[in-house]
Design a protein around this motif. Structure first.
Motif, PDB file in Angstrom:
ATOM      1  N   UNK A 218     -21.403   7.167  51.012  1.00  0.00           N
ATOM      2  CA  UNK A 218     -21.825   6.035  50.177  1.00  0.00           C
ATOM      3  C   UNK A 218     -23.261   5.650  50.465  1.00  0.00           C
ATOM      4  N   UNK A 219     -23.624   5.662  51.759  1.00  0.00           N
ATOM      5  CA  UNK A 219     -25.002   5.317  52.100  1.00  0.00           C
ATOM      6  C   UNK A 219     -25.977   6.347  51.525  1.00  0.00           C
ATOM      7  N   UNK A 220     -25.615   7.627  51.639  1.00  0.00           N
ATOM      8  CA  UNK A 220     -26.492   8.673  51.109  1.00  0.00           C
ATOM      9  C   UNK A 220     -26.626   8.577  49.592  1.00  0.00           C
ATOM     10  N   UNK A 221     -25.505   8.333  48.914  1.00  0.00           N
ATOM     11  CA  UNK A 221     -25.557   8.196  47.461  1.00  0.00           C
ATOM     12  C   UNK A 221     -26.330   6.947  47.040  1.00  0.00           C
ATOM     13  N   UNK A 222     -26.179   5.873  47.823  1.00  0.00           N
ATOM     14  CA  UNK A 222     -26.946   4.663  47.506  1.00  0.00           C
ATOM     15  C   UNK A 222     -28.438   4.899  47.671  1.00  0.00           C
ATOM     16  N   UNK A 223     -28.808   5.626  48.739  1.00  0.00           N
ATOM     17  CA  UNK A 223     -30.226   5.924  48.958  1.00  0.00           C
ATOM     18  C   UNK A 223     -30.767   6.805  47.833  1.00  0.00           C
ATOM     19  N   UNK A 224     -29.972   7.831  47.468  1.00  0.00           N
ATOM     20  CA  UNK A 224     -30.416   8.724  46.391  1.00  0.00           C
ATOM     21  C   UNK A 224     -30.543   7.959  45.077  1.00  0.00           C
ATOM     22  N   UNK A 225     -29.565   7.097  44.807  1.00  0.00           N
ATOM     23  CA  UNK A 225     -29.635   6.306  43.577  1.00  0.00           C
ATOM     24  C   UNK A 225     -30.836   5.379  43.571  1.00  0.00           C
ATOM     25  N   UNK A 226     -31.102   4.750  44.723  1.00  0.00           N
ATOM     26  CA  UNK A 226     -32.269   3.860  44.803  1.00  0.00           C
ATOM     27  C   UNK A 226     -33.566   4.634  44.615  1.00  0.00           C
ATOM     28  N   UNK A 227     -33.637   5.837  45.233  1.00  0.00           N
ATOM     29  CA  UNK A 227     -34.856   6.646  45.087  1.00  0.00           C
ATOM     30  C   UNK A 227     -35.035   7.097  43.643  1.00  0.00           C
ATOM     31  N   UNK A 228     -33.928   7.505  43.008  1.00  0.00           N
ATOM     32  CA  UNK A 228     -34.025   7.938  41.614  1.00  0.00           C
ATOM     33  C   UNK A 228     -34.443   6.785  40.711  1.00  0.00           C
ATOM     34  N   UNK A 229     -33.856   5.613  40.933  1.00  0.00           N
ATOM     35  CA  UNK A 229     -34.256   4.460  40.122  1.00  0.00           C
ATOM     36  C   UNK A 229     -35.719   4.098  40.348  1.00  0.00           C
ATOM     37  N   UNK A 230     -36.136   4.173  41.618  1.00  0.00           N
ATOM     38  CA  UNK A 230     -37.536   3.893  41.906  1.00  0.00           C
ATOM     39  C   UNK A 230     -38.441   4.937  41.272  1.00  0.00           C
ATOM     40  N   UNK A 231     -37.995   6.210  41.289  1.00  0.00           N
ATOM     41  CA  UNK A 231     -38.775   7.278  40.676  1.00  0.00           C
ATOM     42  C   UNK A 231     -38.890   7.065  39.165  1.00  0.00           C
ATOM     43  N   UNK A 232     -37.751   6.719  38.532  1.00  0.00           N
ATOM     44  CA  UNK A 232     -37.786   6.464  37.094  1.00  0.00           C
ATOM     45  C   UNK A 232     -38.669   5.264  36.763  1.00  0.00           C
ATOM     46  N   UNK A 233     -38.553   4.214  37.580  1.00  0.00           N
ATOM     47  CA  UNK A 233     -39.398   3.047  37.354  1.00  0.00           C
ATOM     48  C   UNK A 233     -40.869   3.396  37.520  1.00  0.00           C
ATOM     49  N   UNK A 234     -41.174   4.222  38.540  1.00  0.00           N
ATOM     50  CA  UNK A 234     -42.555   4.614  38.790  1.00  0.00           C
ATOM     51  C   UNK A 234     -43.108   5.410  37.609  1.00  0.00           C
ATOM     52  N   UNK A 235     -42.307   6.382  37.120  1.00  0.00           N
ATOM     53  CA  UNK A 235     -42.784   7.189  36.000  1.00  0.00           C
ATOM     54  C   UNK A 235     -42.842   6.385  34.709  1.00  0.00           C
ATOM     55  N   UNK A 236     -41.925   5.454  34.545  1.00  0.00           N
ATOM     56  CA  UNK A 236     -42.009   4.581  33.371  1.00  0.00           C
ATOM     57  C   UNK A 236     -43.274   3.737  33.412  1.00  0.00           C
ATOM     58  N   UNK A 237     -43.590   3.247  34.606  1.00  0.00           N
ATOM     59  CA  UNK A 237     -44.814   2.465  34.747  1.00  0.00           C
ATOM     60  C   UNK A 237     -46.046   3.311  34.468  1.00  0.00           C
ATOM     61  N   UNK A 238     -46.047   4.550  34.987  1.00  0.00           N
ATOM     62  CA  UNK A 238     -47.180   5.440  34.730  1.00  0.00           C
ATOM     63  C   UNK A 238     -47.295   5.751  33.239  1.00  0.00           C
TER      64      UNK A 238
END
Length: 353
Positions: A218-238
């Motif tokens: 669960x911790x690993x999936x939460x970290x991956x989900x957070x990183x993916x969301x942050x990545x999507x947010x970063x690319x959306x911002x770019x």
């Protein structure tokens, strides 16, 4: 008299010694060496009542002691409940196993309650097995499962081996899941996973809606989900910044193009007006001038491709917004071409200047 003087000297020497040891005595009594009682009471440290000076450390230690005691009681309570509950369940199962009554063909309250307990135990085991398998599939798939949806024959064998029930009770459990309008966390699926099933015979596999995963997974999936969301947010911002920069670039280019168009309109007006004046002075053969001749005189050959849009916008602007220049078609040197003619009299032009 001599004895009195010696007594005074001894008293003076003792007072001097006290003054040297406690110099504040002399200062408080004007040099007489005796401190008043009120001054001593004021200067003496006042005893503080117990508990008045207790600070944050005292209350924090008391809170930690109380919290430790509460946690210990909770732990002991959970331990007792677990041990007592498991023992009670074991004794109840032993009583059921020792019952000589065959409840398969009876419908009294006791047998109905027993049937319900068996059904709940089977559903609980079914839910646990499917959730564990789904969690294993989500967390690395150590058993090399092809899907989270487990074949009904495999699920049936597992549940019957664990609970010791019959195939009829397993089918009854599937009927109960199929006819229940509650979310039990178990999905019944057919061969076409996208189509719902309407009968037990159509059930091909079973899947858990709530995979049971470990803490690390669960911790690993939460970290991956957070990183993916942050990545999507970063690319959306770019992407948004890129769109904004592109729009700003386009707006600036449009402003520059519009300004260049107005400058081109001024140059065209000046060329056509000068040509008309020269015709009045008999320096030109015709009172009009060809449009392409004006373009070739204003734009050098290497810039004509770059300035094509500016030139076309300037021609359209003159055709729709300039009354002093008239667009005509004349035959010049055997070819029909578009020309511009200056229509305003020259004396008005001179007065304007």
């Amino acid at each position: 008299a001599s004895v009195g003087k010696e007594a005074e000297r001894d008293a003076g020497s003792r007072a001097g010694g006290l003054i040297r040891r406690f110099p504040w005595w002399a200062a408080s009594d004007g040099g007489h060496g005796v401190t008043p009682r009120t001054a001593l009471l004021r200067s003496a440290p006042r005893p503080q009542p117990e508990g008045k000076g207790k600070g944050l450390e005292y209350y924090l230690s008391q809170f930690l002691c109380f919290a430790s005691l509460v946690l210990l009681l909770i732990f002991l309570g959970i331990l007792v409940v677990k041990m007592a509950g498991s023992g009670w369940l074991d004794r109840r199962e032993e009583r059921f196993n020792l019952l000589p009554v065959d409840c398969d063909k009876r419908t009294d309250d006791f047998c109905q309650a027993k049937h319900k307990d068996v059904m709940m135990a089977m559903l609980h085991e079914l839910y646990s097995y499917l959730s564990v398998q789904a969690g294993n599939f989500e967390c690395g798939n150590p058993e090399n499962l092809k899907s989270k949806c487990i074949w009904v024959s495999e699920v049936k064998d597992h549940v019957l081996n664990v609970t010791g029930s019959s195939s009829q009770k397993f089918e009854a459990a599937l009927h109960w899941i199929l006819n229940s309008n509650k979310d039990l966390g178990i999905w019944l699926k057919g061969r076409d996973l996208s189509e719902p099933v309407s009968s037990v015979e159509e059930v091909f596999c079973l899947e858990s809606a709530h995979p049971q995963m470990g803490l690390g997974c669960r911790f690993r999936r939460a970290v991956v989900t957070a990183i993916m969301n942050l990545f999507l947010f970063f690319w959306s911002l770019i992407t948004l910044w890129g769109i904004l920069l592109y729009l700003r670039y386009r707006w600036r280019k449009m402003e520059e193009e519009e300004q260049a168009m107005y400058e081109m309109v001024k140059k065209i007006i000046a060329v056509v007006q000068d040509h008309y004046k020269e015709w009045e002075r008999n320096l030109e053969r015709y009172p009009y001038v060809g449009i392409f001749h004006v373009r070739d005189s204003l734009i050098p050959p290497q810039s004509r491709k770059k300035m094509k849009r500016v030139w076309e916008r300037a021609v359209d602007f003159l055709a729709s917004n300039e009354s002093r220049i008239q667009t005509e078609s004349h035959r010049v040197a055997g070819e029909d071409m578009l020309v511009w003619r200056w229509t305003q009299p020259s004396y008005l032009s001179d007065s304007e200047h």
